[in-house]
Design a protein around this motif. Sequence first.
Motif, PDB file in Angstrom:
ATOM      1  N   MET A   1     -58.084  -1.574 -39.667  1.00 30.13           N
ATOM      2  CA  MET A   1     -58.480  -2.767 -38.893  1.00 30.13           C
ATOM      3  C   MET A   1     -59.795  -2.551 -38.140  1.00 30.13           C
ATOM      4  SD  MET A   1     -56.380  -2.878 -35.381  1.00 30.13           S
ATOM      5  CE  MET A   1     -57.686  -3.967 -34.870  1.00 30.13           C
TER       6      MET A   1
ATOM      7  N   THR B   1     -62.572  -2.473 -35.009  1.00 34.44           N
ATOM      8  CA  THR B   1     -62.635  -1.992 -33.639  1.00 34.44           C
ATOM      9  C   THR B   1     -62.396  -3.172 -32.694  1.00 34.44           C
ATOM     10  OG1 THR B   1     -64.337  -0.442 -34.318  1.00 34.44           O
ATOM     11  CG2 THR B   1     -64.145  -0.857 -31.961  1.00 34.44           C
ATOM     12  N   ALA B   2     -61.590  -2.949 -31.663  1.00 39.16           N
ATOM     13  CA  ALA B   2     -61.327  -4.019 -30.690  1.00 39.16           C
ATOM     14  C   ALA B   2     -62.597  -4.316 -29.898  1.00 39.16           C
ATOM     15  CB  ALA B   2     -60.227  -3.588 -29.744  1.00 39.16           C
ATOM     16  N   ILE B   3     -62.910  -5.595 -29.715  1.00 40.93           N
ATOM     17  CA  ILE B   3     -64.098  -5.941 -28.923  1.00 40.93           C
ATOM     18  C   ILE B   3     -63.732  -6.139 -27.456  1.00 40.93           C
ATOM     19  CG2 ILE B   3     -65.343  -6.954 -30.878  1.00 40.93           C
ATOM     20  CD1 ILE B   3     -64.595  -9.739 -29.660  1.00 40.93           C
ATOM     21  N   LEU B   4     -62.435  -6.302 -27.175  1.00 39.10           N
ATOM     22  CA  LEU B   4     -61.984  -6.553 -25.804  1.00 39.10           C
ATOM     23  C   LEU B   4     -60.566  -6.011 -25.676  1.00 39.10           C
ATOM     24  CD1 LEU B   4     -62.527  -8.195 -23.094  1.00 39.10           C
ATOM     25  CD2 LEU B   4     -61.324 -10.086 -24.201  1.00 39.10           C
TER      26      LEU B   4
ATOM     27  N   ALA C   1     -56.184  -4.886 -31.706  1.00 40.92           N
ATOM     28  CA  ALA C   1     -57.143  -5.823 -31.112  1.00 40.92           C
ATOM     29  C   ALA C   1     -56.416  -7.092 -30.661  1.00 40.92           C
ATOM     30  CB  ALA C   1     -58.215  -6.171 -32.126  1.00 40.92           C
TER      31      ALA C   1
ATOM     32  N   SER D   1     -60.305 -10.974 -32.145  1.00 41.11           N
ATOM     33  CA  SER D   1     -61.292 -10.501 -33.116  1.00 41.11           C
ATOM     34  C   SER D   1     -62.665 -11.080 -32.789  1.00 41.11           C
ATOM     35  CB  SER D   1     -60.883 -10.905 -34.532  1.00 41.11           C
ATOM     36  OG  SER D   1     -61.134 -12.280 -34.716  1.00 41.11           O
ATOM     37  N   LYS D   2     -63.675 -10.449 -33.343  1.00 45.00           N
ATOM     38  CA  LYS D   2     -65.044 -10.933 -33.176  1.00 45.00           C
ATOM     39  C   LYS D   2     -65.170 -12.385 -33.663  1.00 45.00           C
ATOM     40  CE  LYS D   2     -68.937  -9.614 -35.666  1.00 45.00           C
ATOM     41  NZ  LYS D   2     -69.891  -8.611 -36.249  1.00 45.00           N
TER      42      LYS D   2
ATOM     43  N   GLU E   1     -68.793  -4.683 -34.234  1.00 48.61           N
ATOM     44  CA  GLU E   1     -67.685  -4.550 -33.278  1.00 48.61           C
ATOM     45  C   GLU E   1     -67.915  -3.362 -32.341  1.00 48.61           C
ATOM     46  OE1 GLU E   1     -66.949  -5.655 -36.330  1.00 48.61           O
ATOM     47  OE2 GLU E   1     -65.248  -7.061 -36.191  1.00 48.61           O
ATOM     48  N   GLU E   2     -68.416  -2.274 -32.893  1.00 46.66           N
ATOM     49  CA  GLU E   2     -68.583  -1.034 -32.128  1.00 46.66           C
ATOM     50  C   GLU E   2     -69.534  -1.188 -30.954  1.00 46.66           C
ATOM     51  OE1 GLU E   2     -66.920  -0.548 -35.839  1.00 46.66           O
ATOM     52  OE2 GLU E   2     -68.988  -1.209 -35.520  1.00 46.66           O
TER      53      GLU E   2
ATOM     54  N   PHE F   1     -69.795  -3.854 -28.913  1.00 47.00           N
ATOM     55  CA  PHE F   1     -69.339  -4.741 -27.829  1.00 47.00           C
ATOM     56  C   PHE F   1     -69.020  -3.992 -26.527  1.00 47.00           C
ATOM     57  CE2 PHE F   1     -68.901  -9.170 -29.273  1.00 47.00           C
ATOM     58  CZ  PHE F   1     -69.276  -9.032 -30.609  1.00 47.00           C
TER      59      PHE F   1
ATOM     60  N   ILE G   1     -69.726  -7.202 -24.526  1.00 49.99           N
ATOM     61  CA  ILE G   1     -68.623  -8.169 -24.471  1.00 49.99           C
ATOM     62  C   ILE G   1     -68.702  -8.996 -23.182  1.00 49.99           C
ATOM     63  CG2 ILE G   1     -67.003  -6.386 -23.577  1.00 49.99           C
ATOM     64  CD1 ILE G   1     -66.004  -9.485 -25.629  1.00 49.99           C
TER      65      ILE G   1
END
Lengths: 157, 157
Positions: free
Chosen positions: A1, A3-6, B4, B7-8, B103-104, B106, B121
């Motif tokens: 999956m 990377t989490a953004i938040l 997550a 998501s973005k 994503e990395e 943020f 973010i």
Amino acid sequence: MNTAILSKHDLLNHWLEHRNLTRRTLEKFPEDHLFTFKVDQMRTFADLIKELLSLAVPGLHGIVHHESKPYDHDLPYTNKEELLKAWDEATPQIEKLFLQIPEERFADDYNLFGQYNFPIIHNILYFIDNEIHHRGQGFVYLRLLGIEPPFFWDRSK
Amino acid sequence: MNTAILSKHDLLNHWLEHRNLTRRTLEKFPEDHLFTFKVDQMRTFADLIKELLSLAVPGLHGIVHHESKPYDHDLPYTNKEELLKAWDEATPQIEKLFLQIPEERFADDYNLFGQYNFPIIHNILYFIDNEIHHRGQGFVYLRLLGIEPPFFWDRSK
């Protein structure tokens, strides 16, 4: 999956910081105008704060306990001190409930208040967005009353 | 790492849906009041829209290209048609730029406009929150002008 953004904790802190600013906005209102001043067909700022109170903890409680009950905006607060007290009492409840929602559930649909069936992340973003929206309205009320609102970017306690 | 919670793509869609509502709010303003009506020391809704335009694409452009330049809210739009056109032209640019942020990144700090050094973010959440805030103020302006604002919950195009 991906990377989490938040992270969950980041989103909670983001909300709590917004709540600091909303509290400061509430504090700026003179007692009398808080419950009486409004524009056209809008509600008083006290009523907007009651709406926010009636959504946050009851909404999270419903999510955590899988109970979907209607909301009730008609809370029995009649002065500023009671509203501030209710606001402060809600804070630790928001923290506690929010942290009980596992990350895995945020994508799940939940029928908020028995009528808004969306992913939990969007239920929670709605709580925050709705607070920002009504607080922005409160800023205009303050300006109309000749009072300078707090700084929008200051989210400190 | 944790699952997550957002998501973005979800965050982008969330913003784009808010932009639909802001556009609808702009559309509701009568041409003359858009550039003249304001409360006390506040700005006109045209100026608030110019602020939003001066943050979104230039801010994302800076993030994507690692350039940190000051913003300029003083955009040369003098009527409603130009503002709506600028709003619509910004949309595909927002989509394109946003999707170029991995994503990395943020969680990385970025010194937005050379003065707001926060994780990306939070720069992006600020764009959205600031839009909701000013649009909420626009709702009060509309009410003061005797015009019913759009529905807050309707984010469709």
